[in-house]
Design a protein around this motif. Structure first.
Motif, PDB file in Angstrom:
ATOM      1  N   ASP A   1      -5.415  30.069  78.571  1.00  0.00           N
ATOM      2  CA  ASP A   1      -5.284  31.495  78.323  1.00  0.00           C
ATOM      3  C   ASP A   1      -6.466  31.962  77.477  1.00  0.00           C
ATOM      4  O   ASP A   1      -6.657  31.465  76.363  1.00  0.00           O
ATOM      5  N   PRO A   2      -7.272  32.912  77.965  1.00  0.00           N
ATOM      6  CA  PRO A   2      -8.425  33.382  77.191  1.00  0.00           C
ATOM      7  C   PRO A   2      -8.067  33.922  75.810  1.00  0.00           C
ATOM      8  O   PRO A   2      -8.915  33.959  74.922  1.00  0.00           O
ATOM      9  N   GLN A   3      -6.823  34.348  75.623  1.00  0.00           N
ATOM     10  CA  GLN A   3      -6.410  34.833  74.305  1.00  0.00           C
ATOM     11  C   GLN A   3      -6.448  33.709  73.263  1.00  0.00           C
ATOM     12  O   GLN A   3      -6.595  33.974  72.073  1.00  0.00           O
ATOM     13  N   GLY A   4      -6.299  32.465  73.711  1.00  0.00           N
ATOM     14  CA  GLY A   4      -6.434  31.324  72.825  1.00  0.00           C
ATOM     15  C   GLY A   4      -5.336  31.149  71.799  1.00  0.00           C
ATOM     16  O   GLY A   4      -5.544  30.494  70.770  1.00  0.00           O
ATOM     17  N   SER A   5      -4.159  31.680  72.051  1.00  0.00           N
ATOM     18  CA  SER A   5      -3.081  31.598  71.063  1.00  0.00           C
ATOM     19  C   SER A   5      -2.635  30.164  70.811  1.00  0.00           C
ATOM     20  O   SER A   5      -2.320  29.793  69.671  1.00  0.00           O
ATOM     21  N   LEU A   6      -2.606  29.350  71.858  1.00  0.00           N
ATOM     22  CA  LEU A   6      -2.201  27.958  71.678  1.00  0.00           C
ATOM     23  C   LEU A   6      -3.221  27.219  70.825  1.00  0.00           C
ATOM     24  O   LEU A   6      -2.854  26.376  69.987  1.00  0.00           O
ATOM     25  N   GLY A   7      -4.496  27.536  71.019  1.00  0.00           N
ATOM     26  CA  GLY A   7      -5.538  26.918  70.211  1.00  0.00           C
ATOM     27  C   GLY A   7      -5.430  27.322  68.750  1.00  0.00           C
ATOM     28  O   GLY A   7      -5.624  26.496  67.847  1.00  0.00           O
ATOM     29  N   GLU A   8      -5.111  28.583  68.484  1.00  0.00           N
ATOM     30  CA  GLU A   8      -4.927  29.025  67.108  1.00  0.00           C
ATOM     31  C   GLU A   8      -3.752  28.298  66.457  1.00  0.00           C
ATOM     32  O   GLU A   8      -3.818  27.913  65.284  1.00  0.00           O
ATOM     33  N   TRP A   9      -2.675  28.126  67.229  1.00  0.00           N
ATOM     34  CA  TRP A   9      -1.528  27.378  66.701  1.00  0.00           C
ATOM     35  C   TRP A   9      -1.919  25.942  66.397  1.00  0.00           C
ATOM     36  O   TRP A   9      -1.552  25.398  65.347  1.00  0.00           O
ATOM     37  N   PHE A  10      -2.699  25.323  67.282  1.00  0.00           N
ATOM     38  CA  PHE A  10      -3.083  23.933  67.070  1.00  0.00           C
ATOM     39  C   PHE A  10      -3.963  23.793  65.826  1.00  0.00           C
ATOM     40  O   PHE A  10      -3.823  22.834  65.056  1.00  0.00           O
ATOM     41  N   GLU A  11      -4.883  24.742  65.625  1.00  0.00           N
ATOM     42  CA  GLU A  11      -5.714  24.700  64.425  1.00  0.00           C
ATOM     43  C   GLU A  11      -4.858  24.826  63.167  1.00  0.00           C
ATOM     44  O   GLU A  11      -5.096  24.144  62.162  1.00  0.00           O
ATOM     45  N   ALA A  12      -3.861  25.700  63.210  1.00  0.00           N
ATOM     46  CA  ALA A  12      -2.951  25.841  62.075  1.00  0.00           C
ATOM     47  C   ALA A  12      -2.161  24.553  61.859  1.00  0.00           C
ATOM     48  O   ALA A  12      -1.872  24.166  60.715  1.00  0.00           O
ATOM     49  N   ARG A  13      -1.841  23.876  62.963  1.00  0.00           N
ATOM     50  CA  ARG A  13      -1.106  22.609  62.855  1.00  0.00           C
ATOM     51  C   ARG A  13      -1.978  21.533  62.197  1.00  0.00           C
ATOM     52  O   ARG A  13      -1.494  20.744  61.373  1.00  0.00           O
ATOM     53  N   GLU A  14      -3.254  21.510  62.563  1.00  0.00           N
ATOM     54  CA  GLU A  14      -4.168  20.567  61.926  1.00  0.00           C
ATOM     55  C   GLU A  14      -4.259  20.819  60.424  1.00  0.00           C
ATOM     56  O   GLU A  14      -4.292  19.875  59.622  1.00  0.00           O
TER      57      GLU A  14
ATOM     58  N   THR B   1      -1.235  15.587  64.094  1.00  0.00           N
ATOM     59  CA  THR B   1      -0.621  16.632  64.910  1.00  0.00           C
ATOM     60  C   THR B   1       0.291  16.063  65.985  1.00  0.00           C
ATOM     61  O   THR B   1       1.189  16.745  66.467  1.00  0.00           O
ATOM     62  N   GLY B   2       0.016  14.815  66.390  1.00  0.00           N
ATOM     63  CA  GLY B   2       0.798  14.204  67.465  1.00  0.00           C
ATOM     64  C   GLY B   2       0.381  14.663  68.842  1.00  0.00           C
ATOM     65  O   GLY B   2       1.026  14.315  69.839  1.00  0.00           O
ATOM     66  N   LEU B   3      -0.707  15.426  68.938  1.00  0.00           N
ATOM     67  CA  LEU B   3      -1.125  16.012  70.206  1.00  0.00           C
ATOM     68  C   LEU B   3      -2.642  15.946  70.356  1.00  0.00           C
ATOM     69  O   LEU B   3      -3.371  15.942  69.371  1.00  0.00           O
ATOM     70  N   THR B   4      -3.086  15.919  71.621  1.00  0.00           N
ATOM     71  CA  THR B   4      -4.499  16.107  71.953  1.00  0.00           C
ATOM     72  C   THR B   4      -4.654  17.531  72.465  1.00  0.00           C
ATOM     73  O   THR B   4      -3.825  18.013  73.238  1.00  0.00           O
TER      74      THR B   4
ATOM     75  N   MET C   1       6.237  10.066  73.601  1.00  0.00           N
ATOM     76  CA  MET C   1       5.210  10.133  74.627  1.00  0.00           C
ATOM     77  C   MET C   1       3.866  10.529  74.023  1.00  0.00           C
ATOM     78  O   MET C   1       3.819  11.224  73.003  1.00  0.00           O
ATOM     79  N   SER C   2       2.771  10.095  74.651  1.00  0.00           N
ATOM     80  CA  SER C   2       1.446  10.593  74.293  1.00  0.00           C
ATOM     81  C   SER C   2       1.235  11.889  75.075  1.00  0.00           C
ATOM     82  O   SER C   2       1.393  11.918  76.295  1.00  0.00           O
ATOM     83  N   VAL C   3       0.896  12.972  74.369  1.00  0.00           N
ATOM     84  CA  VAL C   3       0.905  14.306  74.970  1.00  0.00           C
ATOM     85  C   VAL C   3      -0.387  15.047  74.669  1.00  0.00           C
ATOM     86  O   VAL C   3      -0.883  15.042  73.535  1.00  0.00           O
ATOM     87  N   ALA C   4      -0.929  15.712  75.690  1.00  0.00           N
ATOM     88  CA  ALA C   4      -2.073  16.606  75.533  1.00  0.00           C
ATOM     89  C   ALA C   4      -1.633  18.019  75.864  1.00  0.00           C
ATOM     90  O   ALA C   4      -0.784  18.227  76.737  1.00  0.00           O
ATOM     91  N   ILE C   5      -2.197  19.001  75.165  1.00  0.00           N
ATOM     92  CA  ILE C   5      -1.968  20.402  75.504  1.00  0.00           C
ATOM     93  C   ILE C   5      -3.284  21.004  75.959  1.00  0.00           C
ATOM     94  O   ILE C   5      -4.340  20.736  75.395  1.00  0.00           O
ATOM     95  N   LEU C   6      -3.194  21.828  76.994  1.00  0.00           N
ATOM     96  CA  LEU C   6      -4.381  22.432  77.598  1.00  0.00           C
ATOM     97  C   LEU C   6      -4.207  23.939  77.590  1.00  0.00           C
ATOM     98  O   LEU C   6      -3.289  24.473  78.229  1.00  0.00           O
TER      99      LEU C   6
ATOM    100  N   THR D   1       5.470  19.421  71.859  1.00  0.00           N
ATOM    101  CA  THR D   1       5.822  18.696  70.641  1.00  0.00           C
ATOM    102  C   THR D   1       7.117  17.923  70.821  1.00  0.00           C
ATOM    103  O   THR D   1       7.250  16.795  70.330  1.00  0.00           O
ATOM    104  N   ALA D   2       8.077  18.506  71.537  1.00  0.00           N
ATOM    105  CA  ALA D   2       9.324  17.793  71.810  1.00  0.00           C
ATOM    106  C   ALA D   2       9.054  16.527  72.613  1.00  0.00           C
ATOM    107  O   ALA D   2       9.653  15.470  72.357  1.00  0.00           O
ATOM    108  N   LEU D   3       8.147  16.607  73.574  1.00  0.00           N
ATOM    109  CA  LEU D   3       7.776  15.422  74.351  1.00  0.00           C
ATOM    110  C   LEU D   3       7.111  14.380  73.456  1.00  0.00           C
ATOM    111  O   LEU D   3       7.398  13.180  73.553  1.00  0.00           O
ATOM    112  N   ALA D   4       6.227  14.830  72.564  1.00  0.00           N
ATOM    113  CA  ALA D   4       5.557  13.909  71.646  1.00  0.00           C
ATOM    114  C   ALA D   4       6.556  13.254  70.698  1.00  0.00           C
ATOM    115  O   ALA D   4       6.471  12.049  70.422  1.00  0.00           O
TER     116      ALA D   4
END
Length: 214
Positions: free
Chosen positions: A41-54, A62-65, A33-38, A26-29
């Protein structure tokens, strides 16, 4: 020209990888910058955060892909994203070399968060060794640093013996990071002028300097 690939990796769990990945991306975005997050991690914590951000900001704000990948698919997905973004930030699982290697192999720079404890310092050695095997530069970052703790300097001295530079920026142990993540936000959203936001901006600048020097 392909974008930078920043892989956040640490063999030990609980080091704050996902929080650092979300904040760094997010700091980069926010720097333009145009920024993607990948999320690898099978736990999927970053994905849960991204869904909450949406939900918090709107799907187009969101400013992110966001993408997910696992195993050797991480290398292909990261490179594909780097073809259309200025930067890709990868969150890796705290597991075996087999799980982390593809994301480290694809990286321009590996960022290794290390809490100021002997266990974290010992654990980061294997991550640095793996980065060395893949000839990928790495940057150690002291994370969740408590205020005025003597052990922090002891651990900084111990890290100086590892074959990777230690970032000048230290990220404090602040409840604001977790509080922001819970809302799908980052500390730059909830306390823009606070110390945590300034630390992340300083880390962003330092990571960019290291990555561009590669």
């Amino acid at each position: 020209m392909a974008g930078l690939i920043i892989t956040v990796a640490q063999q030990k769990g609980g080091s704050g990888k996902t929080t650092m990945s979300a904040h760094l991306a997010t700091a980069l975005a926010y720097s333009g910058m145009s920024v993607a997050i990948l999320d690898c991690d099978p736990q999927g914590s970053l994905g849960e955060w991204f869904e909450a951000r949406e939900q918090a900001l709107g799907e187009d704000e969101t400013g992110l892909t966001f993408r997910t990948a696992s195993g050797w698919g991480a290398r292909r997905e990261a490179r594909n994203l780097a073809g259309s973004h200025d930067a890709v930030v990868i969150d890796t699982p705290p597991k075996t070399d087999t799980e982390a290697r593809p994301a480290i192999e694809a990286a321009t720079l590996v960022v290794v968060p290390v809490q100021p404890s002997p266990m974290d310092v010992w654990a980061c050695g294997s991550t640095i060794a793996l980065a060395g095997k893949e000839r990928t530069p790495a940057l150690l970052v002291l994370n969740r640093v408590p205020p005025r703790a003597a052990i922090t300097e002891e651990m900084a001295d111990a890290l100086s013996e590892i074959d990777a530079p230690l970032a000048k920026t230290r990220i404090g142990n602040r409840v604001g990071f977790a509080g922001a993540m819970k809302q799908g936000l980052v500390i730059m959203d909830t306390d823009r002028s606070g110390k945590g936001a300034k630390e992340m901006e300083a880390l962003r600048a330092e990571v960019m300097k290291e990555a561009r020097a590669v």
